[in-house]
Motif scaffolding. Structure first.
Motif, short mmCIF file in Angstrom:
data_model
loop_
_atom_site.label_atom_id
_atom_site.label_comp_id
_atom_site.label_asym_id
_atom_site.label_seq_id
_atom_site.Cartn_x
_atom_site.Cartn_y
_atom_site.Cartn_z
N ASN A 62 131.06 -24.13 20.30
CA ASN A 62 131.45 -22.74 20.54
C ASN A 62 130.77 -21.76 19.58
N SER A 84 127.10 -19.88 18.82
CA SER A 84 125.82 -19.57 19.44
C SER A 84 124.68 -20.33 18.76
N GLU A 128 133.67 -17.39 13.52
CA GLU A 128 134.45 -16.92 14.67
C GLU A 128 135.08 -15.56 14.38
N GLN A 163 134.28 -11.69 15.79
CA GLN A 163 135.34 -10.83 16.33
C GLN A 163 135.41 -9.51 15.56
N LYS A 210 133.46 -10.01 19.79
CA LYS A 210 133.14 -11.06 20.75
C LYS A 210 133.28 -12.42 20.08
N LYS A 211 133.24 -13.45 20.88
CA LYS A 211 133.35 -14.81 20.36
C LYS A 211 132.02 -15.25 19.75
N LYS A 255 130.27 -17.85 20.20
CA LYS A 255 129.30 -18.43 21.14
C LYS A 255 128.60 -17.36 21.96
N GLU A 256 129.08 -16.11 21.92
CA GLU A 256 128.49 -15.03 22.71
C GLU A 256 127.50 -14.18 21.91
N GLU A 284 124.33 -12.59 20.26
CA GLU A 284 122.91 -12.53 20.59
C GLU A 284 122.08 -12.71 19.32
#
Length: 773
Positions: free
Chosen positions: A86, A88, A195, A199, A204-205, A207-208, A210
């Motif tokens: 989880n 990125s 994590e 946030q 955002k999480k 894993k999201e 960029e």
């Protein structure tokens, strides 16, 4: 001679080499012995192999509502661990490229990096040589913080970290080490782990994330304050680009992609989650010590006690997030409006203009005054200091505002802030559904639901009428509202709110609806003060009540929670319930550790009494002191309730309910000497009732709450209805006779002024007789 000279030189060189060899060998031996001593624990024990294989980070405890919404967390270091899958890949690549390029090649310590540090940083004193710590060594440092006082401590700590890193590499895969590292590393602002960092800064999480976002967060690891994107966006951008250039260098990012990203500004979506944010902040502050106590009394399987700040517990409460949200929103709206009215009301003067002690007392209570007094300053010197103006952030309902104020100005500002408390309970089981202890927890931690004991005013009157019904007094026995002088109470002459002489007689329904003081006091005479006190206590009032007639008018000071609990007895048909705050505690893996058993309700008053009281208190809302809920605010729900206004409008109350929910609301200034000067503005109907109405109207919009908001009181049976079916009020003709000087006629004539009715006991006897036939 030349031969001898050469031999002498060879001998000297040989001796020198042997000497250097001895020195090197001795140095290496000492180093090995030093390492072995450290490994043996002579300079402090290393973590055991089992403890390293069972690494557990400090994990925040999460507090949930009964409908599964996260209300907030308890933590020392805020962290929320996540799995490798989880996170990125951009974060992983940025981390390895920047912090440890040969991470996948070494076994915990990178010899090349270590040699570079020794030569450039230690020998040549060139700090550009960078650090030699691998990700595994940094993980060891994060998990086992070092205490360094001397250069010797540095050496011991570095060797310890290297030894622990070797152990970690033998116990975990590379992916697991990266996961552990990214869950423990600090990102500033008291948050730990990728994590929560994702946030906090990007909403955002992990894993999201960029590429450019991952680079920003990895860049913060060098100096999390200096490169904080919220505080220093330019520095953060520079550091982000360094990280991305490292990603290019080690083939994690193409030159073309880097060129397209490096010019982008740092854009964040800041989302701060703290103990002082989220829903039910006052409630969470209330349950915290209870949870700490539970943790101290309960052991984990390893024999140690639970820790609510480290063990990642899941706390399931009775709060309903939807009801809580409606309560907080309504309080926020209505208190902002009421504060504006209050400020306009006192725009040309202040309460301490006529009562100087109000401000003087506040000044002497302040911590600044006390600290200056400890330093030896006298009162005049302290006041001079406190009158100096300076930029100060002060609370307003539009947010914190900076103003140029003196310390005394600031105290005066906060004295004029109106506060409020609200609590909602399920009357069937005592479950707390909403809890708002004040207008803003971040600025005012004092909890007005539990801690504040304020005079309750007319919200106490229903206990009087319930006691009268329990004693068998006929609710249609109209009682005169004329004043009476009580000689045994130092000529006490209680009047009504409007101070007018009332020439009416009232039934119970009429007297409650109009909140007639004089009738209530006369009823107390019939029932007995002790009976009233006992009834209130059976219904849930734990506070010690004075055994004097004035208790009937609400002169007792009682916490909002107790008053709300007592009204649950009306709503549920005569049973006393105890407040319940928690439902269950689970560990991090979801195993149940503790389930709360709801105490069984206890009979306090007869069911018929509760039903009759509900009928009467509905009249308060439909046609009495709370009727603005209907004609002004257009509330259509089937509700009952009672307003309360205390002496000089110091406190405004409203307790409203239906069979599924009881809501208590209090409004006032923390100093009761500060209040509205008119009852029109300072009454419970004006100050507290709108908060209740706004809450219910917001709840009406939530379909999932329809079972609560649409709940209706059962219709009174014909037999019970006949007990209260009479005029609410009528002229007190006996009083008129006294005023007009008309002599009383004989008994037969007197009966003309009022219809002779069956006694209450006879009526109830008829009801029960019909039910048994």
């Amino acid at each position: 001679m030349a031969k001898k000279g050469k031999e002498k030189k060879r001998s000297l060189l040989s001796y020198l080499l042997r000497f250097i060899g001895v020195i090197v060998f001795s140095g290496l031996s000492l180093a090995i012995i030093f390492v072995l001593l450290i490994k043996a624990g002579y300079f402090g024990a290393l973590p055991s192999e089992s403890s390293l294989q069972n690494i557990k980070n400090n994990i925040a405890t999460e507090v949930y509502s009964s409908d599964g919404v996260l209300l907030g967390r308890f933590f020392v270091q805020e962290r929320n661990p996540t799995s490798y899958e989880n996170i990125s890949p951009h974060v992983i690549n940025a981390l390895v490229a920047t912090e440890d390029a040969r991470f996948y090649e070494h076994k915990g310590v990178d010899p090349r990096s270590l040699l570079r540090v020794v030569i450039k940083t230690v020998i040549l004193q060139d700090r550009s040589g960078g650090g030699g710590s691998t990700i595994s060594q940094q993980l060891a440092k994060n998990m086992f913080p070092r205490e360094i006082n001397t250069k010797f401590d540095i050496a011991v700590t570095k060797i310890k970290e290297a030894l622990i890193a070797f152990q970690l590499e033998s116990s975990y895969s590379k992916e697991e080490i990266l996961e552990l590292y990214l869950n423990t590393v600090p990102f500033g602002e008291n948050i730990y782990g990728i994590e929560l960092a994702a946030q906090r800064f990007f909403n955002k999480k992990a894993k999201e994330l960029e590429i450019q976002e991952a680079a920003v967060l990895v860049g913060m690891l060098k100096a999390n304050h200096t490169y904080n994107p919220r505080l220093f966006p330019d520095k953060s951008q520079q550091r982000r680009n360094v990280v991305m250039s490292q990603m290019v260098k080690y083939d994690y990012l193409s030159e073309e992609k880097y060129d397209s990203l490096k010019t982008l500004p740092v854009e964040i979506d800041y989302n701060r989650i703290s103990p002082q944010s989220g829903l039910a902040t006052y409630f969470r502050a209330f349950i915290r010590p209870e949870l700490e106590k539970w943790a101290e009394e309960n052991e984990k399987p390893d024999g140690t006690n639970y820790n609510i700040y480290a063990d990642g517990l899941k706390i399931y409460t009775t709060i309903d997030s939807r009801i809580q949200e409606a309560a907080e929103a309504s309080m926020s709206r209505n208190m902002a409006y009421l504060q504006e009215q209050f400020d306009n009301h006192w725009s040309t003067s202040k309460p301490w203009s006529s009562e100087k002690s109000i401000l003087d007392d506040a000044i002497k209570r302040s911590s600044t005054y006390k600290n200056l007094k400890k330093k030896g300053l006298n009162h005049s010197e302290i006041l001079k200091t406190l009158k100096a103006k300076h930029p100060t952030d002060v609370f307003t309902h539009d947010g914190m505002q900076e103003k140029n104020l003196s310390s005394i100005d600031s105290l005066a500002h906060y004295l004029m802030i109106l506060q409020s408390g609200l609590v909602a309970m399920d009357p069937t089981n005592g479950h707390i559904k909403a809890w708002v202890g004040g207008i803003d927890f971040s600025q005012f931690q004092y909890d007005h639901v539990l801690k504040a004991k304020r005079q309750v005013g007319s919200t106490f009157k229903p206990f009087v009428y319930a006691a009268a019904l329990e004693k068998g007094i006929d609710p249609c026995d109209h009682i005169s509202a004329s004043r009476t002088v009580y000689k045994n109470l130092e000529d006490w002459t209680p009047g009504n709110a409007d101070d007018s002489e009332n020439v009416m007689k009232y039934s119970f329904t009429g007297a409650l609806a109009k909140s007639v003081n004089t009738v209530t006091i006369k009823l107390v005479e019939k029932v007995g003060v002790d009976e009233v006190v006992e009834t209130a206590q059976r219904m849930g009032i734990d506070e010690k009540l004075p055994s004097v007639p004035s208790v009937a008018l609400g002169t007792a000071s009682i916490p909002l929670l107790e008053m709300t609990k007592a009204y649950c007895t009306f709503a549920n048909g005569g049973l006393t319930v105890q407040p319940v705050f928690l439902k269950e505690i689970k560990d991090y893996n979801g195993t149940s550790l503790y389930k709360v058993e709801t105490p069984s309700p206890q009979r306090a008053i007869q069911q018929q009494t509760a039903q009759l009281m509900n009928h009467m208190l509905k009249a308060v809302v439909d046609e009495g002191t709370a009727s603005s809920a209907r004609w002004k605010y257009n509330l259509t729900n089937d509700v009952a309730g009672k307003t309360g206004t205390t002496q000089s409008n110091a406190d405004g109350w409203f307790i409203g309910y239906n069979p599924k929910l009881v809501v208590g609301v209090w409004v006032g200034a923390d100093d009761p000497r500060i209040r509205f000067r008119t009852t029109a503005l300072g009454s419970g109907g004006h100050m507290a009732l709108p908060i209740f109405v706004g809450m219910f109207k917001d709840m009406n919009k939530v379909s999932a709450l329809n079972s609560i908001t649409s709940a209706k009181f059962p219709t009174l049976s014909d037999d019970l209805l006949s007990v209260v079916e009479c005029e609410s009020e009528k002229e007190d003709k006996n009083f008129l006779q006294k005023v007009l000087g008309i002599d009383k006629k004989d008994k037969a004539k007197t009966k003309e002024f009022g219809e002779e009715k069956k006694g209450f006991f006879k009526k109830l006897k008829d009801v029960f007789k019909k039910k048994n036939e």
